[in-house]
Motif scaffolding. Structure first.
Motif, PDB file in Angstrom:
ATOM      1  N   GLN A   1       3.160   3.202   6.082  1.00 19.93           N
ATOM      2  CA  GLN A   1       4.143   2.677   7.061  1.00 19.93           C
ATOM      3  C   GLN A   1       4.959   1.762   6.097  1.00 19.93           C
ATOM      4  O   GLN A   1       4.504   0.768   5.468  1.00 19.93           O
ATOM      5  CB  GLN A   1       3.508   1.811   8.047  1.00 19.93           C
ATOM      6  N   GLY A   2       6.212   2.045   6.181  1.00 16.93           N
ATOM      7  CA  GLY A   2       7.220   1.044   5.458  1.00 16.93           C
ATOM      8  C   GLY A   2       8.370   0.541   6.515  1.00 16.93           C
ATOM      9  O   GLY A   2       8.140   0.789   7.672  1.00 16.93           O
ATOM     10  N   THR A   3       9.225  -0.199   6.053  1.00 15.04           N
ATOM     11  CA  THR A   3      10.116  -0.899   6.696  1.00 15.04           C
ATOM     12  C   THR A   3      10.918   0.070   7.667  1.00 15.04           C
ATOM     13  O   THR A   3      11.425  -0.213   8.596  1.00 15.04           O
ATOM     14  CB  THR A   3      10.998  -1.848   6.090  1.00 15.04           C
ATOM     15  N   ARG A   4      11.139   1.406   7.258  1.00 13.51           N
ATOM     16  CA  ARG A   4      11.917   2.291   7.707  1.00 13.51           C
ATOM     17  C   ARG A   4      11.468   3.432   8.272  1.00 13.51           C
ATOM     18  O   ARG A   4      11.859   4.498   8.671  1.00 13.51           O
ATOM     19  CB  ARG A   4      13.037   2.818   6.740  1.00 13.51           C
TER      20      ARG A   4
END
Length: 255
Positions: free
Chosen positions: A222-225
């Protein structure tokens, strides 16, 4: 770490019903949500004491019986490292077959979730026989479970066990010797390459009988985008002394 029965309890249970059947019961009783959480967070999960000391000794002793194997690989001849390994032939030894079948079902649930998150098209059937039929139809008919043997000075370069078009995204390994007693060094190592970042290294602490389940090539993060894929490789650091054996469980077969 995932909870496991005490070694004495596990040994007694397997003596009562037979080692292969006992392994299936043991694996089914593991904390699979906890295992999934470890895999999602780190790309690997440790199951302590999956095999007893006697089972580890018996499994390592298989290495001397050439009739159990379809091929032997000397790593230095291929630039893979130093040491060697042998791929089992079909039919697999009962313990190896039991581990492969028992682990596959719960791991297929995790694998399907990962592919969904990474927007990959393949989905995996709940029964390992059905997945092997898919592999065999594509020409991947050679079994991939293996035993690895390291002596002082040996190591295994970072790599991925892919073998063909159909790849199950998780695999497992069981350490069959005791660190600090049978050998020194020889740590199991994972590296993770995230986009536009330097590789992250994880040294996985294992004792005799412990199993590590880990990503074959990619896992979702899971990334910020949103979700993105990270690339993983695994290997073994240089053995400083002694000898080390490992059982590897790979769920797809090879071309």
């Amino acid at each position: 770490m995932a909870a496991a029965p005490k070694p004495a309890d596990a040994a007694a249970a397997r003596r009562a019903v037979g080692a292969a059947a006992g392994i299936a019961v043991h694996v089914a009783a593991l904390d699979w949500q906890g295992i999934a959480d470890q895999l999602n967070a780190h790309g690997y999960a440790i199951i302590p004491g999956l095999l007893t000391a006697d089972e580890c000794q018996d499994m390592a002793a298989h290495y001397a019986h050439a009739n159990l194997f379809r091929s032997r690989v000397v790593m230095s001849q291929h630039g893979f490292g130093s040491g060697e390994y042998q791929y089992f032939r079909y039919p697999l030894p009962s313990m190896v077959s039991a581990l492969r079948q028992a682990l596959y079902g719960p791991l297929a649930v995790i694998a399907n979730r990962w592919h969904e998150l990474m927007e990959l098209p393949d989905r995996f059937p709940v029964d390992h026989a059905d997945f092997l039929a898919r592999c065999h139809a594509a020409g991947q008919q050679r079994p991939t479970p293996l035993l690895l043997e390291y002596k002082a000075g040996d190591y295994n370069c970072l790599h991925q066990d892919l073998y063909g078009e159909h790849v199950f995204p998780l695999q497992a390994a069981v350490l069959l010797n005791q660190p600090g007693k049978d050998f020194e060094g020889g740590e199991f190592v994972l590296t993770e390459q995230r986009p536009r970042m330097q590789s992250r290294v994880e040294v996985v602490p294992l004792k005799r009988g412990d199993m590590v389940i880990f990503a074959v090539n990619h896992r979702p993060v899971q990334g910020t985008r949103g979700i993105y894929r990270v690339n993983l490789r695994h290997g073994v650091s240089r053995l400083r002394s002694g000898s080390r054996h490992t059982l590897g469980i790979i769920f797809h077969d090879a071309t």
